[in-house]
Design an enzyme around this catalytic site. Structure first.
Site, PDB file in Angstrom:
ATOM      1  NE  ARG A 247      -6.528  22.966  63.916  1.00 23.45           N
ATOM      2  CZ  ARG A 247      -5.929  22.265  62.950  1.00 23.45           C
ATOM      3  NH1 ARG A 247      -6.575  21.971  61.873  1.00 23.45           N
ATOM      4  NH2 ARG A 247      -4.675  21.853  63.090  1.00 23.45           N
ATOM      5  CB  THR A 248      -4.706  28.747  67.527  1.00 23.23           C
ATOM      6  OG1 THR A 248      -5.146  27.462  67.947  1.00 23.23           O
ATOM      7  CG2 THR A 248      -4.972  29.752  68.620  1.00 23.23           C
TER       8      THR A 248
ATOM      9  CE  LYS B 221      18.541  39.090  65.463  1.00 23.52           C
ATOM     10  NZ  LYS B 221      18.260  40.527  65.321  1.00 23.52           N
TER      11      LYS B 221
ATOM     12  NE  ARG C 268      -0.689  27.261  70.081  1.00 20.65           N
ATOM     13  CZ  ARG C 268      -1.462  26.465  69.326  1.00 20.65           C
ATOM     14  NH1 ARG C 268      -0.900  25.712  68.402  1.00 20.65           N
ATOM     15  NH2 ARG C 268      -2.757  26.433  69.502  1.00 20.65           N
TER      16      ARG C 268
ATOM     17  CG  HIS D 132      -5.621  26.184  73.288  1.00 22.93           C
ATOM     18  ND1 HIS D 132      -5.950  27.454  72.832  1.00 22.93           N
ATOM     19  CD2 HIS D 132      -5.335  25.460  72.170  1.00 22.93           C
ATOM     20  CE1 HIS D 132      -5.860  27.470  71.507  1.00 22.93           C
ATOM     21  NE2 HIS D 132      -5.486  26.283  71.078  1.00 22.93           N
TER      22      HIS D 132
HETATM   23  N1   CP Z   1      -6.729  23.433  68.017  1.00 18.37           N
HETATM   24  C1   CP Z   1      -5.534  24.000  67.844  1.00 18.37           C
HETATM   25  O1   CP Z   1      -4.969  24.638  68.760  1.00 18.37           O
HETATM   26  O2   CP Z   1      -5.011  23.830  66.591  1.00 18.37           O
HETATM   27  P1   CP Z   1      -3.641  24.430  66.082  1.00 18.37           P
HETATM   28  O3   CP Z   1      -2.522  23.789  66.868  1.00 18.37           O
HETATM   29  O4   CP Z   1      -3.582  24.124  64.618  1.00 18.37           O
HETATM   30  O5   CP Z   1      -3.660  25.923  66.352  1.00 18.37           O
END
Ligand code: CP
Length: 305
Positions: free
Chosen positions: A54-55, A83, A104, A132
Site C-alpha cells: 500500500r504505502t 554492496k 521505508r 509511520h
Molecule cells: N499500511 C501499510 O504500511 O501497508 P504496506 O506495508 O503494504 O505498505
C-alpha cells in the site's frame, strides 16, 4: 507552508496543517482533474528497504495522478546498499535525481538520519517499530470522511501495540484532539510502549483503559483499529507463534459491537480479521487503503509542487 519540508514524525505537522491536507484531499476526491498536472516535471524517489504494497504503490499512484514521475527500488537487494553503501551516501545520491524521497527502512531513526543528508524533502514511510506518519494521515482522513469529524469518539487499538508503528503514530496524533478515549487491547507482552503513556497520553490527559479482552470492550467502541502481530520484529519465533492469533475479529464478535462502529486496519492483515467480516458495512479497511492515495496526493502536491 509545507513546501520543501521533511515529514519524519507525525507531530512534524500541526493540527492546522493536517486539516489543510485533509481539505485538499477532499477536493482531490471531488475534482481530480484540477490536480492532474500539479507535479508535472517533478520526480519522486521511493526507496523501500522493507516490503510494502500500500504505502509504496499509493505514493507512486499519487505521484502519477499528479502528473509527476517515479523512480526507486522496492527492495534493497537491487540497490548498492547490498554492496555495503551507507544510507547517507544512498540518500545524497538519490537527492541528485529526485525532487522528494519517500523511504521505508527497518531501523528506527533511519528517516531522521536520511533527512540530515538530503537536499530534497524526505518522507518517512515507516522506520522500524517507531513511526509511520503518512499511515496516520490515511487513518485520520478515513475517520473524517466516514464519521464527519476527528474527535469525540472512543477508539480501541487491538493486537500488537508494542511493535505496531501505525498505532504509535496514530496515538501520538489523536492525543491532540478533543474528547478522545483510547482503549488498548493486547496481551501484556504486546502492550503499548511506556513512552506513549508517559508522553502524549499523559500530557494531553487522554482517558485510557487497558484490557486483554476484545469481547469485554467492543460494545463501547466507535472505532476499532485492528493490527497484525508484527512477525518481522520478534526476536523469537516461538513467542510470535504463541501470540499471533491473540485476537481474531469475526461475525460473532461483531454482534457485540455498535451498529455504526468503524473497523480500521492499516493492512496487511494475516488472521486477525476473518474474511466473513469484509461483507459487514462497518468494515472500512479497503476504503482506508484508497484514502491513503488521496491524502498522499495532498501531501506530495503540498511538499513538491
Ligand atoms: N499500511 C501499510 O504500511 O501497508 P504496506 O506495508 O503494504 O505498505
Amino acid at each position: 507552508m509545507l513546501k520543501g519540508r521533511h515529514y519524519i514524525e507525525p507531530l512534524d505537522l500541526s493540527k492546522e496543517e493536517m486539516e489543510g491536507l485533509f481539505g485538499r484531499a477532499s477536493e482531490i476526491i471531488s475534482k481530480p482533474d484540477e490536480f492532474r498536472d500539479l507535479c508535472r516535471g517533478k520526480i519522486l524517489a521511493t526507496l523501500f528497504f522493507e516490503p510494502s504494497t500500500r504505502t509504496r504503490l499509493s505514493f507512486e499512484a499519487a505521484m502519477l495522478r499528479l502528473g509527476g514521475s517515479c523512480l526507486g527500488f522496492a527492495e534493497p537487494g537491487s540497490s548498492s546498499a547490498s554492496k555495503g553503501e551507507s544510507l547517507a551516501d544512498t540518500i545524497r545520491t538519490v537527492a541528485c535525481y529526485a525532487d522528494a524521497i519517500v523511504m521505508r527502512n527497518p531501523k528506527e531513526g533511519a528517516a531522521l538520519l536520511a533527512s540530515r543528508y538530503s537536499e530534497v524533502p524526505v518522507i518517512n514511510a515507516g522506520d522500524g517499530g517507531h513511526h509511520h506518519p503518512t499511515q496516520t494521515l490515511t487513518d485520520l482522513l478515513t475517520i473524517r470522511q466516514l464519521r464527519g469529524e476527528i474527535g469525540h469518539m472512543c477508539i480501541g487499538f487491538c493486537g500488537d501495540l508494542k511493535f505496531g508503528r501505525t498505532v504509535h503514530s496514530l496515538v501520538d496524533t489523536l492525543a491532540r484532539y478533543e474528547g478522545i478515549k483510547m482503549v488498548f487491547i493486547s496481551p501484556r507482552e504486546l502492550s503499548i510502549p511506556d513512552y506513549l503513556s508517559t508522553g502524549p497520553i499523559a500530557r494531553n490527559q487522554v482517558e485510557v483503559h487497558f484490557t486483554d479482552s476484545l469481547e469485554k470492550v467492543i460494545g463501547d467502541l466507535d472505532i476499532l483499529y485492528m493490527t497484525r502481530v508484527q512477525r518481522e520484529r520478534f526476536f523469537n519465533e516461538e513467542e510470535y507463534i504463541r501470540l499471533k492469533d491473540s485476537y481474531i475479529l469475526n461475525k460473532e464478535k461483531m454482534l457485540l459491537a455498535k451498529k455504526d462502529m468503524t473497523i480500521l486496519h492499516p493492512l496487511p492483515r494475516v488472521n486477525e480479521i476473518d474474511l466473513e467480516v469484509d461483507e459487514d458495512p462497518r468494515a472500512a479497511y479497503f476504503k482506508q487503503a484508497k484514502f491513503g492515495m488521496y491524502v498522499r496526493m495532498a501531501l506530495l502536491s503540498s511538499i513538491i509542487a
